[in-house]
Design a protein around this motif. Structure first.
Motif, PDB file in Angstrom:
ATOM      1  N   ASP A  22       0.817  -1.214   0.000  1.00  0.00           N
ATOM      2  CA  ASP A  22       0.000   0.000   0.000  1.00  0.00           C
ATOM      3  C   ASP A  22       0.855   1.270   0.000  1.00  0.00           C
ATOM      4  OD1 ASP A  22      -2.462   1.308  -0.051  1.00  0.00           O
ATOM      5  OD2 ASP A  22      -2.524   1.505   2.129  1.00  0.00           O
ATOM      6  N   ILE A  23       2.180   1.118   0.039  1.00  0.00           N
ATOM      7  CA  ILE A  23       3.061   2.280   0.055  1.00  0.00           C
ATOM      8  C   ILE A  23       3.746   2.403  -1.300  1.00  0.00           C
ATOM      9  CG2 ILE A  23       5.179   3.232   1.060  1.00  0.00           C
ATOM     10  CD1 ILE A  23       4.319   2.037   3.734  1.00  0.00           C
ATOM     11  N   GLU A  24       3.756   3.619  -1.829  1.00  0.00           N
ATOM     12  CA  GLU A  24       4.351   3.881  -3.143  1.00  0.00           C
ATOM     13  C   GLU A  24       5.438   4.971  -2.998  1.00  0.00           C
ATOM     14  OE1 GLU A  24       5.305   3.617  -6.965  1.00  0.00           O
ATOM     15  OE2 GLU A  24       3.740   2.349  -6.080  1.00  0.00           O
ATOM     16  N   PRO A  25       6.723   4.680  -3.361  1.00  0.00           N
ATOM     17  CA  PRO A  25       7.221   3.373  -3.800  1.00  0.00           C
ATOM     18  C   PRO A  25       7.266   2.365  -2.643  1.00  0.00           C
ATOM     19  CG  PRO A  25       9.016   4.954  -3.594  1.00  0.00           C
ATOM     20  CD  PRO A  25       7.774   5.735  -3.391  1.00  0.00           C
ATOM     21  N   VAL A  26       7.195   1.088  -2.990  1.00  0.00           N
ATOM     22  CA  VAL A  26       7.136   0.023  -1.985  1.00  0.00           C
ATOM     23  C   VAL A  26       8.420   0.014  -1.161  1.00  0.00           C
ATOM     24  CG1 VAL A  26       6.996  -2.466  -1.637  1.00  0.00           C
ATOM     25  CG2 VAL A  26       5.599  -1.374  -3.393  1.00  0.00           C
ATOM     26  N   LEU A  27       8.279  -0.108   0.158  1.00  0.00           N
ATOM     27  CA  LEU A  27       9.441  -0.210   1.032  1.00  0.00           C
ATOM     28  C   LEU A  27      10.135  -1.552   0.831  1.00  0.00           C
ATOM     29  CD1 LEU A  27       7.899   1.245   4.318  1.00  0.00           C
ATOM     30  CD2 LEU A  27       9.616   2.347   2.898  1.00  0.00           C
ATOM     31  N   THR A  28      11.454  -1.531   0.771  1.00  0.00           N
ATOM     32  CA  THR A  28      12.212  -2.770   0.603  1.00  0.00           C
ATOM     33  C   THR A  28      12.209  -3.560   1.908  1.00  0.00           C
ATOM     34  OG1 THR A  28      14.246  -1.617   1.194  1.00  0.00           O
ATOM     35  CG2 THR A  28      13.703  -1.767  -1.150  1.00  0.00           C
ATOM     36  N   PRO A  29      12.420  -4.893   1.847  1.00  0.00           N
ATOM     37  CA  PRO A  29      12.396  -5.706   3.073  1.00  0.00           C
ATOM     38  C   PRO A  29      13.466  -5.265   4.080  1.00  0.00           C
ATOM     39  CG  PRO A  29      12.260  -7.095   1.122  1.00  0.00           C
ATOM     40  CD  PRO A  29      12.581  -5.717   0.630  1.00  0.00           C
ATOM     41  N   LYS A  30      13.026  -4.913   5.263  1.00  0.00           N
ATOM     42  CA  LYS A  30      13.913  -4.520   6.361  1.00  0.00           C
ATOM     43  C   LYS A  30      13.168  -4.742   7.671  1.00  0.00           C
ATOM     44  CE  LYS A  30      16.571  -0.742   4.194  1.00  0.00           C
ATOM     45  NZ  LYS A  30      16.888   0.713   4.266  1.00  0.00           N
ATOM     46  N   LYS A  31      13.920  -4.836   8.735  1.00  0.00           N
ATOM     47  CA  LYS A  31      13.292  -4.825  10.053  1.00  0.00           C
ATOM     48  C   LYS A  31      13.039  -3.361  10.419  1.00  0.00           C
ATOM     49  CE  LYS A  31      13.767  -6.438  14.825  1.00  0.00           C
ATOM     50  NZ  LYS A  31      14.659  -7.077  15.828  1.00  0.00           N
ATOM     51  N   ARG A  32      11.771  -3.047  10.743  1.00  0.00           N
ATOM     52  CA  ARG A  32      11.405  -1.652  10.960  1.00  0.00           C
ATOM     53  C   ARG A  32      10.661  -1.448  12.278  1.00  0.00           C
ATOM     54  NH1 ARG A  32      10.889  -2.148   5.335  1.00  0.00           N
ATOM     55  NH2 ARG A  32      12.037  -0.496   4.210  1.00  0.00           N
ATOM     56  N   LEU A  33      10.762  -0.219  12.771  1.00  0.00           N
ATOM     57  CA  LEU A  33       9.899   0.242  13.856  1.00  0.00           C
ATOM     58  C   LEU A  33       8.880   1.187  13.233  1.00  0.00           C
ATOM     59  CD1 LEU A  33       9.254   0.494  16.926  1.00  0.00           C
ATOM     60  CD2 LEU A  33      10.721   2.519  16.929  1.00  0.00           C
TER      61      LEU A  33
END
Length: 616
Positions: free
Chosen positions: A338-349
């Motif tokens: 649902d986010i544009e541009p798509v967030l790349t795979p990462k561990k996030r807070l």
């Protein structure tokens, strides 16, 4: 005095606001020939019209060419931009043709920033504000506190004749008579009925009817200087004020309260002031605090109920919710379609929900400290937040605040059109300053010890270790305790430390034997070292971040004592304090002495001290 609008590069706006750049250089054409000493220059960013600065013209000098105009003060005005005289001269010569410069010359305006003064000011209250305050309805905590603050700083509360007319039209006789009795405490203004061309041009873009004409009349009183400030809840008036460059004069109640708190923190009462970690199920969703969130998010209540057993940080005062923060850890498998541009795979807070309605910058920094502590504890790669960037003033201010601390625009959430901001938590950006990178620090810093007298140490660096059960903030009305940014003033002639270096905070002992009461208590990142060029700049740098009050700071400056300003970012307190005796044992400090300001350490010694601070 006249107001003259001119464009300016964004990079110079903060330098002017901080009174570092004290001159403005322009072609002395027919337009600038109309500018007189005492006039106001409204300098508007040529990249972002929401950024601007207002200055008063204190002097005017005309030169034949750019070289003559620049040679005397170029270093003072442009030195912090890391340029050379040759580069600056070439840049300026590109602004106007040689023919124009030869015909008109270059004018240099001596300027100083205009900063609205709240004490003894004249504040006009919008009609709806007065009716809300003086009717029988229960006044909100924010409005009640604001009025109390007005009394403390000796504000004259103004009322427009149109407001009195509106109240006189009330059909409820009892309510009308009650309000008419209460508004005797307001001072009626004699309205300025004139309109200038720029004002008319701006307001003509909005709806034209009876009510908007009243609003425009009220707004014009601030624009023309009859009133110093206007407080209103009307979103259209606030939008018009933005278009008129009156955001330093026109405020919603909560933002006016924030301004007063920032300028006069000792006026704030901090009884029962605390941040607590609570389960969603313990928090009252019907609290008025959540109304704007319900308005922004269609399914907010259902989402809130589903989070029943999850944790959120809640800031309360007198039983009212003032701040709310919800955090969520997301692993590399999280779906960001649902986010544009798509967030790349990462561990996030993920900052799921972040809202503050008052107590301003200090509370924002305390919540930010919670965010960073959680990010470090969970070893995430990135932090991100979504917000409606232009929907209300409190969110606009929150966005600006977070971008100062390293959050960058990534894109938008497609389903809601929310702005997505991200902050890098693994890679230090060498092009940005320490504040932008905080809590990260550069890979090869230098290391120093900074001694602080015991009478100031705990006041400036209170131990604020994050605890799940409760994190009580200090009740005393001392703004510097709540900020991540700290100010240390000194007279050290030469300091080897540079922005981004690591500073160990050393508390000088106040009892004997001092080798046991003197300790290294924590660590900070050096943000900057500044040699202020004026008392005003000195006070602006130190305000709300130093242990010293304004009178003490004035005395230091006027007596040429402690004029050097060291800006620190407080990183963390040490669980295990390192006593002076241990510094003796490691041959870091000569026995029977203490460290001098900015005593330098090598990397091996620094690491030994860090290891000692982390021993269990």
């Amino acid at each position: 005095m006249a107001v003259h609008r001119m464009k300016i590069y964004t990079k110079y706006i903060d330098l002017i606001k901080e009174n570092i750049k004290q001159r403005e250089y322009r072609l002395f054409d027919e337009f600038r020939q109309n500018i007189k000493i005492g006039d106001t220059l409204l300098l508007i960013s040529n990249e972002d019209r929401e950024q601007f600065v207002k200055v008063v013209v204190n002097g005017i000098q005309v030169y034949k060419n750019w070289e003559e105009a620049l040679k005397k003060f170029w270093m003072k005005d442009f030195g912090l931009t890391n340029t050379t005289f040759e580069v600056l001269l070439k840049e300026c010569q590109g602004y106007y043709s040689d023919e124009l410069v030869k015909k008109y010359g270059i004018v240099v305006f001596d300027i100083s920033p205009i900063k609205p003064i709240l004490v003894d000011s004249r504040v006009l209250l919008d009609t709806n504000m007065i009716i809300y305050r003086e009717s029988h309805r229960r006044t909100s905590f924010t409005v009640a506190t604001l009025y109390n603050m007005f009394d403390k700083i000796k504000v004259t509360k103004l009322i427009h004749p149109r407001t009195i007319e509106e109240i006189e039209k009330y059909h409820d006789e009892e309510l009308r008579d009650s309000m008419l009795t209460k508004i005797i405490s307001y001072q009626p203004i004699i309205p300025n009925t004139g309109r200038d061309e720029f004002f008319e041009l701006v307001v003509s873009k909005y709806r034209q009817d009876y009510n908007s004409e009243i609003d425009n009349n009220i707004l014009y009183q601030v624009y023309s200087g009859v009133a110093d400030f206007l407080v209103t809840n009307d979103k259209t008036i606030i939008k018009k004020a933005q278009d008129l460059y009156l955001t330093d004069r026109v405020f919603a109640p909560d933002n006016m309260l924030k301004l007063i708190e920032q300028e006069y923190p000792k006026l704030i009462s901090y009884d029962m002031l605390s941040v607590q970690l609570k389960k969603f199920g313990q928090i009252d969703i019907t609290n008025e605090f959540f109304e704007s969130l319900k308005e922004d998010y269609e399914n907010f209540e259902q989402w809130f109920i589903k989070k029943n057993n999850e944790d959120a940080y809640v800031f309360e005062e007198d039983g009212k919710i003032i701040g709310f923060l919800y955090l969520k850890i997301e692993d590399i498998n999280e779906n960001y379609y649902d986010i544009e541009p798509v967030l790349t795979p990462k561990k996030r807070l993920k900052i799921g929900t972040f809202k503050i309605i008052r107590s301003g910058f200090r509370l924002s920094e305390r919540f930010l400290k919670i965010i960073f502590d959680n990010a470090l504890k969970s070893d995430v790669d990135e932090i991100y937040v979504t917000l409606f960037e232009d929907k209300r003033q409190e969110v606009i201010m929150l966005k600006k605040f977070m971008m100062q601390w390293g959050f960058l625009k990534h894109g938008y959430k497609k389903s809601t059109n929310e702005l997505v901001l991200t902050k890098e938590m693994k890679i230090y950006n060498k092009k940005e300053n320490p504040k932008f990178n905080f809590p990260l620090y550069k890979s090869k810093p230098n290391y120093f010890i900074l001694p602080i007298d015991s009478e100031y140490h705990t006041d400036l660096f209170p131990d604020s270790i994050l605890k799940n059960e409760n994190m009580s903030l200090y009740k005393e009305n001392l703004a510097h305790r709540y900020s991540l940014e700290k100010i240390y003033v000194c007279s050290a002639y030469k300091i080897k430390a540079r922005p981004g270096d690591l500073i160990l905070i050393y508390r000088s002992g106040d009892r004997y034997p001092r080798r046991y009461s003197s300790v290294i208590s924590g660590m900070a990142i050096l943000q900057n070292i500044v040699n202020p060029k004026s008392l005003e700049e000195y006070l602006n740098l130190c305000k709300n971040k130093s242990v010293f009050d304004e009178e003490s700071l004035k005395m230091f400056y006027n007596k040429n004592k402690w004029r050097k300003v060291v800006q620190l970012l407080y990183l963390k307190p040490f669980n295990n304090k390192i006593i002076l005796q241990e510094l003796y044992d490691l041959n870091i400090i000569e026995k029977n002495k203490g460290p001098r300001p900015f005593h330098q350490l090598d990397e091996n010694i620094f690491q030994k001290l860090i290891n000692k601070s982390e021993e269990k």
